[in-house]
Design an enzyme around this catalytic site. Sequence first.
Site, short mmCIF file in Angstrom:
data_model
loop_
_atom_site.label_atom_id
_atom_site.label_comp_id
_atom_site.label_asym_id
_atom_site.label_seq_id
_atom_site.Cartn_x
_atom_site.Cartn_y
_atom_site.Cartn_z
CE LYS A 189 -14.66 -4.90 1.84
NZ LYS A 189 -14.29 -4.63 3.03
CE LYS A 241 -4.52 -1.52 1.67
NZ LYS A 241 -5.48 -1.50 2.80
CE LYS A 282 -8.79 -11.27 -1.60
NZ LYS A 282 -8.36 -11.35 0.05
P1 AMP Z 1 -11.60 -6.97 3.38
O1 AMP Z 1 -12.19 -6.15 4.01
O2 AMP Z 1 -12.01 -6.69 1.89
O3 AMP Z 1 -10.25 -7.27 3.36
O4 AMP Z 1 -12.33 -8.27 3.66
C1 AMP Z 1 -12.99 -8.96 4.74
C2 AMP Z 1 -12.96 -10.37 4.93
O5 AMP Z 1 -13.42 -11.02 3.63
C3 AMP Z 1 -11.49 -10.84 5.33
O6 AMP Z 1 -11.62 -11.92 6.42
C4 AMP Z 1 -11.21 -11.58 3.80
O7 AMP Z 1 -10.28 -12.48 4.08
C5 AMP Z 1 -12.40 -12.16 3.10
N1 AMP Z 1 -12.42 -11.73 1.96
C6 AMP Z 1 -12.19 -10.59 1.16
N2 AMP Z 1 -12.14 -10.91 -0.26
C7 AMP Z 1 -12.48 -12.32 -0.29
C8 AMP Z 1 -12.42 -13.11 -1.39
N3 AMP Z 1 -12.51 -12.62 -2.63
N4 AMP Z 1 -12.70 -14.26 -1.16
C9 AMP Z 1 -12.90 -14.90 0.07
N5 AMP Z 1 -12.80 -14.15 1.06
C10 AMP Z 1 -12.47 -12.64 0.92
#
Ligand code: AMP
Length: 326
Positions: free
Chosen positions: A195, A111, A192
């Site tokens: 968001k 980042k 992956k």
């Molecule tokens: P984030 O805030 O986007 O980092 O994600 C929140 C939660 O969702 C974390 O526990 C991540 O590991 C899970 N997560 C995020 N993206 C994915 C994905 N594409 N597939 C599975 N789990 C995800």
Amino acid sequence: MKRVFSGVQPTGNIHIGNYLGAFKQFVELQNENECVYCIVDMHSITVPQDPAELKNNTLNVAAIYMATGIDPKKSILFVQSEVKEHAELAWILMCNSYTGELSRMTQFKDKSKGSESAPAGLFTYPILMAADILLYDTDMVPVGNDQKQHIELCRDIAIRVNNKLSGTFVIPDGRYLKEGARVMSLDEPDKKMSKSAENELSRISLLDDENKIKKAIMRATTDSEGTVRFDIKEKPGISNLLTIYSAFSGVPIKTLEKKYEGRGYGEFKKDLVEITVDALRPIRERFNEIRNSQELPDALEEGADKARAIAEKTMKRVKGNFGLGV
Ligand code: AMP
Ligand code: TRP
């Protein structure tokens, strides 16, 4: 009963990857554990945020937690900045962490990209996360694999402090989600689902309507072979769609491969649209019900009160052990 803690950042576009990889498992955990679920708004200001948007996203994510099945009577659901002890403990932990270990964090390296003007908060982000976890005497932290390095750092810091001041922290364990729960981007299935990806059609957000879901799935990248078969390496697109289908329907991938033998991708995708729409409909309906009702602020206030009670108790012990205060 074990104490479980996890946090999700209040950014928009919560997608089916977040749901299958995180929220769904949070819900499953709440019956057998004492769960504390946090919307980590203080983490999100490590990068610039629009204030109105941040507030809106915080409430959206809280409503999503509830819409996916988190029961605020069973679990503690709250917003991080409502409990000031998170920042207080983070400072104490900062004084017991090394700049060297923080500079090895891959998320920081990604980042900050080596910039001299990266916010200091981006650098100390994992310490705030460690504070979140240690404040609640957490036994288990369900998170994605991408957070493994942060969990290990949290453990290292806690063990380091305990070696000097025994009994200060409970040492938490990470509970990592299975690879099968990893949902990939619909347009670039080697990445992956995220968001923040530019292309809206790369993800299915939990609140997407039927048309958007249909468009995203029907246009999802596949391959030219035409057989519905799981093979991450050669067929990442179809494999990802099989993962999603299986996760939403509960039908094993092997069974799906048989079911779609000799049938084209079009038919498979059409069925997947239906499965996905049906799975998300009740979540979207419940979300709309909660989002603008008094139920939401009431639940968050009750959650913050319960969280604060635990946090204050921990801080009393921690400060006492460090000789802070009078
Ligand atoms: P984030 O805030 O986007 O980092 O994600 C929140 C939660 O969702 C974390 O526990 C991540 O590991 C899970 N997560 C995020 N993206 C994915 C994905 N594409 N597939 C599975 N789990 C995800
Ligand atoms: N860093 C986590 C993520 O980006 C979010 C988070 C903050 C978290 N504090 C936490 C996760 C404590 C688990 C426990 O996904």
